[in-house]
Design an enzyme around this catalytic site. Structure first.
Site: not given
Length: 253
Positions: A53, A55, A57-58, A111, A128, A166
């Site tokens: 996805h 975001h 941090d991905h 998410h 996530d 995570h």
């Protein structure tokens, strides 16, 4: 088969690196530097990047990785992510040629609206959506969407290894125990995870079987879970409403 290497990033992210011989693929590289370090240390060439996805941090490390390696970039067609060369939709199958493996693409909105997961060779890379002991926040989707996505993942074989993104397990299980204190398997898991974390170990991967036995978001039909949800939201009568009540409760736990 292939090896899977866990690369810590940021505060609690895991980037998953798949290795076969001198070839590697990575899942959700939010940061390029730790990936580049492992590739250099292990003498690996990066052939594929899998994104779940949008975001940062991905997928924030994609551009830098591509500056050093020529790799195909797989990711959700429904989300705007720079660098994707192979946009994917639910039901697609991708082949990572040097590995000789295929992954099924599973749409898991909730998410984010375009979130996807990758399932193959007994492994699930779910970003996530599903966490060990929990699930992702509803930033874009609805409770009904996320509940349906989790049900789709829960239907995978029990021995499926769950590689989420995570290290949230210990906090998630504290919440799970508040929801379902009578769950003996959950009580045991809380103790096991506490020992693992005290030693500095990782709690992942999990399995679908473990999640179905201990994750409250996969257990909304269980009487104790439903009763806990209704103690906070009396109108939560069906499983989606129970899920929504649990997710709201977890947000402030």
């Amino acid at each position: 088969m292939f090896d899977i290497i866990r690369i810590p990033a940021f505060k609690d992210n895991y980037i998953w690196l798949l290795r076969k011989g001198a070839t590697a693929a990575v899942v959700d590289p939010g940061d390029a530097r730790p990936v580049l370090d492992v590739l250099e240390q292990e003498g690996l060439s990066l052939s594929a990047i899998l994104i779940t996805h949008h975001h940062a941090d991905h997928q924030g490390g994609v551009a830098e990785l591509l500056a050093h390696h020529s790799a195909e970039v797989f990711g959700p067609a429904a989300e705007s992510i720079a660098g994707i060369s192979k946009p994917l939709r639910s039901g697609d199958t991708i082949s990572i040629a040097p590995f000789g493996i295929e992954f099924e693409v599973i749409a898991v909105p909730g998410h984010t609206l375009g979130h996807i997961a990758y399932y193959g060779s007994g492994c699930l890379f779910c970003g996530d959506t599903l966490f060990a002991g929990g699930c992702g926040r509803l930033f874009e989707g609805t409770a009904a969407q996320m509940a349906d996505s989790l049900a789709r993942l829960a239907a995978l074989p029990d021995d499926t290894a769950v590689y989420c993104a995570h290290e949230y397990t210990q906090a998630n299980l504290r919440f799970a125990l508040a929801v379902e204190p009578g769950n003996r398997r959950l009580q045991s898991r809380v103790e096991e995870v506490a020992v693992t974390r005290a030693r500095g170990g990782a709690t992942l991967p999990s399995t679908i079987a473990i999640e179905k036995a201990t994750n409250p978001f996969l257990r909304c039909g269980e009487p104790e879970v439903a009763a806990s949800a209704r103690s906070r939201v009396p109108a939560a009568r069906d499983e989606v409403a129970v899920f929504a009540a649990l997710r709201e409760w977890k947000n402030s736990f």
